[in-house]
Design an enzyme around this catalytic site. Structure first.
Site, PDB file in Angstrom:
ATOM      1  N   ASP A   1       6.745  -8.412   2.836  1.00 29.46           N
ATOM      2  CA  ASP A   1       6.989  -8.723   1.435  1.00 29.46           C
ATOM      3  C   ASP A   1       5.888  -9.661   0.974  1.00 29.46           C
ATOM      4  OD1 ASP A   1       7.844  -9.835  -1.011  1.00 29.46           O
ATOM      5  OD2 ASP A   1       9.952  -9.587  -0.486  1.00 29.46           O
TER       6      ASP A   1
ATOM      7  N   GLY B   1       0.774  -1.245   0.000  1.00 28.09           N
ATOM      8  CA  GLY B   1       0.000   0.000   0.000  1.00 28.09           C
ATOM      9  C   GLY B   1       0.797   1.281   0.000  1.00 28.09           C
TER      10      GLY B   1
ATOM     11  N   HIS C   1      -0.197  -5.457 -11.644  1.00 30.91           N
ATOM     12  CA  HIS C   1       0.199  -5.091 -13.011  1.00 30.91           C
ATOM     13  C   HIS C   1       1.713  -4.899 -13.137  1.00 30.91           C
ATOM     14  CE1 HIS C   1      -0.173  -0.380 -12.500  1.00 30.91           C
ATOM     15  NE2 HIS C   1       0.637  -0.907 -11.611  1.00 30.91           N
TER      16      HIS C   1
END
Length: 421
Positions: free
Chosen positions: A304, A259, A324
């Site tokens: 992670d 985030g 993406h």
């Protein structure tokens, strides 16, 4: 072969490059633009976007191929260079502070400590490209565009994205030629790595070049003016997530995976302060440690996403513009870790990403896909690609895809199959 013929097709004369793109289309485009403008509703973004596409089509119809080429190579590259110069030296901040008045190059140069002749050339080009108003010899007035550049969310992208990654874009053809013109899918082999002769990924590269905060500012601002995903007109947070959520003391309502510095979580908290449960922001230590200000209601967690998800059974797991950046085989790992942590029948995974239409894709969608291609060896995905990745490969169920217009990220709402918790 005659020198006025192209080598690809001897029947096409080179003079085609000096003729307008589609001059016969001009009357139709002018009529459509006029009609669309008369019915334009300032409160609706989609008609304005459609009008902008037609205005661009009008320019392309009048412009010759030679002019298009020169615009790309001289005009647009020059603008990016000049605007970044202005961001870095403080030009746009100073002009905005001075107000909407004619401003002399010499006065601005003195205030910035910049060579007047250098600044004169920079401002002359930006004005010639229509982004700054020339009101006299060496006198300029700011525009809405230049005034916006004073804000880090707008101006800093020219440094945090364009300036320190541009080599990947400009040399992508070499990267592709050396790899046999194949679609790249290896995150450890990108055009950026090739152009800068580094093994660092894009985020590490930008951070180590000293532009990490500039990139963060850009990431926090590129969605300005768009409807936020948590707006009731887009995705119904109260109905889909808050209703039925665990209200226990240790319950977790929302986990933002990867985030960044918490832009989305803060907006969610401001919009729904009554939502029950903890709000958790997860990202790599490098990113979490860059956070300067964050609402105290949000828990920071170094994580992670290729590792096991430590937060189990949350109401919502959220991934925004992250998948993406990665090819399918890495996304498999990320999604598997989320799925293992989800509680079937209760947890939701929200993937906030662009869903590329199969036809008539918006230029913002295709433009961002080019960024993914050159910087990450990854891609924006079509609906079919998302279903393949999420349902066939990850074994999650897509409940619904929520969308809000051209060039805007959708919300793909997913759940884990029952019996797997």
């Amino acid at each position: 072969m005659s020198t006025n013929r192209t080598s690809a097709n001897p029947h096409v004369a080179i003079t085609i490059a000096s003729r307008p793109g589609d001059i016969d289309a001009v009357p139709r485009l002018l009529k459509e633009i006029e009609q669309d403008f008369k019915t334009l509703n300032a409160c609706s973004d989609e008609p304005r976007k459609d009008l902008l596409v037609k205005c661009r089509a009008l320019v392309q119809a009048v412009e010759t191929p030679r002019e298009t080429m020169v615009d790309h190579l001289w005009g647009q590259l020059g603008v990016i260079s000049a605007v970044a110069f202005g961001v870095d030296c403080g030009l746009w901040v100073l002009m905005a502070q001075n107000g909407d008045i004619p401003q002399k190059v010499t006065d601005l140069a003195g205030g910035l400590g910049v060579d007047p002749e250098l600044l004169r050339r920079i401002m002359r080009h930006i004005s010639a490209m229509g982004l700054l108003v020339e009101v006299g010899e060496d006198k300029y007035e700011p525009t809405n565009y230049t005034k916006s550049l004073r804000f880090p969310q707008i101006g800093n992208g020219y440094l945090g994205l364009a300036s320190c990654t541009g080599g990947a874009t400009l040399n992508f053809h070499e990267f592709s030629r050396q790899r046999g013109w194949k679609n790249p899918t290896n995150q450890r082999d990108t055009a950026l790595m090739s152009a800068y002769r580094t093994n660092k990924d894009t985020f590490t590269w930008v951070h180590d070049q000293g532009y990490g905060q500039h990139l963060i500012d850009y990431l926090g601002g590129y969605n300005l003016g768009r409807t936020r995903w948590m707006d009731p007109s887009f995705y119904r947070v109260h109905e889909r997530l808050i209703e039925g959520a665990d209200t226990g003391q240790d319950a977790v309502f929302f986990v933002d995976i990867g985030g960044n510095v918490g832009h989305d979580l803060e907006r969610l908290h401001w919009s729904y302060p009554y939502a029950p449960g903890k709000l958790i922001l997860q990202d790599l230590p490098m990113m979490i440690r860059q956070i300067k200000h964050l609402d105290p209601a949000i828990v920071r967690m170094e994580y992670d996403f290729r590792d096991e998800q430590p937060v189990k059974g949350a109401r919502t797991y959220y991934i925004h513009s992250t998948l993406h950046n990665w090819p399918d085989h890495v996304c498999d790992i990320i999604l598997a870790n989320v799925k293992a942590a989800m509680k079937p029948g209760y947890s939701r995974l929200l993937i906030n990403e662009i869903v590329v239409p199969t036809t008539n894709a918006h230029w913002e969608t295709t433009g961002l896909d080019m960024i993914m291609l050159t910087l990450f060896s990854s891609m924006q995905r079509t609906s079919a690609m998302w279903y393949n990745l999420i349902e066939k490969r990850a074994g999650l169920n897509i409940r619904k895809i929520w969308s809000k217009g051209k060039g805007v990220e959708s919300v793909i709402e997913c759940e884990a199959p029952l019996g797997e918790y």
